[in-house]
Scaffold this active site. Structure first.
Site, short mmCIF file in Angstrom:
data_model
loop_
_atom_site.label_atom_id
_atom_site.label_comp_id
_atom_site.label_asym_id
_atom_site.label_seq_id
_atom_site.Cartn_x
_atom_site.Cartn_y
_atom_site.Cartn_z
N SER A 1 0.87 -1.16 0.00
CA SER A 1 0.00 0.00 0.00
C SER A 1 0.90 1.21 0.00
O SER A 1 1.24 1.74 1.05
CB SER A 1 -0.90 0.00 1.23
N THR A 2 1.33 1.61 -1.16
CA THR A 2 2.39 2.60 -1.29
C THR A 2 2.04 3.60 -2.36
O THR A 2 1.41 3.26 -3.36
CB THR A 2 3.71 1.89 -1.65
N SER A 3 2.47 4.85 -2.16
CA SER A 3 2.32 5.88 -3.19
C SER A 3 3.69 6.42 -3.55
O SER A 3 4.54 6.60 -2.69
CB SER A 3 1.45 7.03 -2.69
#
Length: 527
Positions: free
Chosen positions: A329-331
């Site tokens: 869950s990364t931006s």
């Protein structure tokens, strides 16, 4: 070879602008960063504005309850810096808090699960978040605008909300089992028991108010003031050991970045705590095995990339003893300004929706960074109270040639991140491709897991060549699961402009530049 039935291909516009560029995993965040450029801010201001906005429009990936890395190229000074704002375990954490349960499946980081999923779900899975400290430090040392000013687009987005896209609905639906366990998370993302539908308003109660408090009180209020007290109280009420002392002790690490040299370009990454060492190993292997690349990548060059990825990952797994990161869950975002400053920033909640909770008063989603730690003793990544996360796949990268920043790229996607970023950089440097060409080209993925994944667009000749050495899974670059990571990047163009692009298979992502009449200001040097 094995193959998947779902095959499709998309293209995305490469946006250009003479005064700077921001590329991000949501177009609203890219526009927030461009807004700061238009107000006279620099690339650091734009990157932080975009990152804060992402927490409102892509809350399953990141937010101020997360942590990460940033690499900054300072054009006036001709140097790069790296910021580590990774999560830290509460001082009171003890291995006994997380007894291994062999009956449960391994975590997303490949470590054993513990009783009650305490290291992956709920408040017990939260590490002290470093995002606010990292953003504040970047602005104070290298930006030109205050945290309060940079927060304004994010506050607006959090206050008004945005219409949910079908991709937003998909992400919520994929984590229903976890979200329904937390009443606040369920009320936000699962109204009436079903995922928020496309077109419905995505708005997290309490988040805009928290961002306003942050704009007023700054990072000091988050880590040592009333806002921090409220966050710590909410976490402790849910079983976390994080207290005000843990927040007050948090520090950002500001250090020279790791360097890798390839075809006359220096690539700067956050270093061994990130995916930087694996990327450097990959480039070194590729350089040795392919000293004189041809005009275009062929079957032999793709095999070189596969071998280089395998070797880099084999060494990493021997160092860390980790298995596979199967979730993320990364931006990731990148920014450039007209003066030539560039930023690559990646931050995360770890798993989708992080710990799967929303704090009822402050509206924060929190990371589940405890799962970065091995509950078994005696390992490099074993748990210890107050310990900082020391192994990550994130690898924000800035490429510099002859003292000029040429590109800034990064990606989200767990184990997929380094192979993605490394291949895009290698395709640009080995074959003279533009960023637009490299991001649209098919990729492969290898991480010493017993097989090689390859995009069918590589073609039968390449796939057959790879299959002579590896067990090959032929899988297209689809929306979900994201099998080749999700890159965002900016670059200089041949005509002196700046261009930006986000992964063509991510529907919400994009790039934006400032209004033509505006130009960014200089960047601060170290104090």
């Amino acid at each position: 070879m094995t193959t998947t039935a779902d095959q499709w291909s998309t293209r995305k516009p490469f946006v250009t602008n003479p005064a700077g560029m921001v590329a991000a995993q949501h177009i609203a965040a890219a526009r927030a960063g461009a807004e700061l450029l238009g107000r006279g801010g620099n690339a650091v201001d734009a990157a932080v504005a975009a990152a804060l906005a992402l927490g409102a429009v892509e809350p399953w990936m990141c937010g101020i309850g997360g942590s990460g890395f940033m690499v900054i190229w300072l054009a006036r000074e001709g140097r790069a810096v790296a910021l580590d704002f990774q999560g830290v375990l509460a001082a009171g954490v003890a291995p006994g808090d997380y007894p291994v349960d062999p009956a449960l499946p391994v975590t997303s980081m490949g470590f054993p699960a513990v009783r009650g999923f305490a290291n992956t779900q709920g408040a017990t899975a939260v590490t002290v978040p470093g995002a606010v400290a990292g953003f504040d430090h970047a602005l104070a040392r290298y930006g030109s605008r205050s945290l309060g000013e940079v927060l304004q687009p994010a506050i607006r987005l959090a206050d008004e909300g945005i219409p949910a896209s079908w991709f937003c609905t998909l992400m919520i639906a994929s984590e229903m089992a976890i979200l329904r366990r937390d009443p606040v998370a369920a009320s936000v993302f699962l109204p009436e028991g079903v995922p928020l539908q496309p077109g419905a308003q995505l708005r997290i109660p309490g988040l805009a108010g928290t961002l306003r408090r942050l704009a007023e009180k700054g990072a000091e209020g988050f880590y040592r003031g009333d806002l921090g007290c409220d966050i710590a109280a909410e976490l402790q009420a849910l079983g976390s050991r994080i207290g005000m002392d843990d927040l007050a002790r948090y520090e950002v690490l500001d250090h020279p970045p790791m360097e890798a040299h390839h075809r006359g370009t220096t690539l700067f990454t956050p270093g061994e705590q990130s995916g930087g060492l694996r990327q450097r190993d990959f480039l070194a292997h590729a350089g040795r095995a392919m000293p004189a690349p041809g005009p275009r990548p062929d079957a032999a060059s793709w095999l070189v990339y596969a071998d280089a990825l395998e070797a880099a990952w084999r060494a990493h797994r021997q160092r860390n003893g980790t298995l596979s990161e199967v979730g993320c869950s990364t931006s990731s975002l990148s920014a450039a300004d007209a003066e030539g400053n560039m930023v690559a920033l990646t931050y995360t909640l770890l798993d989708h929706f992080g710990a799967g909770i929303v704090l009822p008063r402050t509206g924060l989603l929190l990371n589940n960074g405890v799962s970065y730690f091995d509950p078994r003793p005696g390992r490099r990544t074993s748990m210890l109270g107050g310990k900082r996360i020391n192994s990550s796949n994130m690898v924000p990268t800035v490429g510099v040639h002859d003292g000029v920043a040429e590109f800034a790229i990064g990606a989200s996607g767990g184990d997929l991140i380094m192979p993605c970023v490394a291949q895009i950089a290698a395709l640009m440097l080995d074959f003279g491709m533009t960023l637009e060409e490299a991001i649209h080209l098919p990729r492969l993925d290898a991480s010493h897991r017993g097989s090689l994944r390859a995009d069918p667009r590589l073609g039968p000749a390449v796939l057959d060549w790879l299959a002579a050495t590896y067990t090959v899974e032929v899988s297209g670059n689809v929306v979900m699961p994201k099998l080749y990571a999700c890159p965002s990047g900016v670059s200089r163009t041949a005509d002196g402009r700046f261009g930006g692009i986000n992964d063509p298979a991510l529907p919400d992502g994009g790039a934006a530049g400032p209004e033509p009449q505006s130009a960014p200001t200089g960047v601060k040097g170290a104090q």
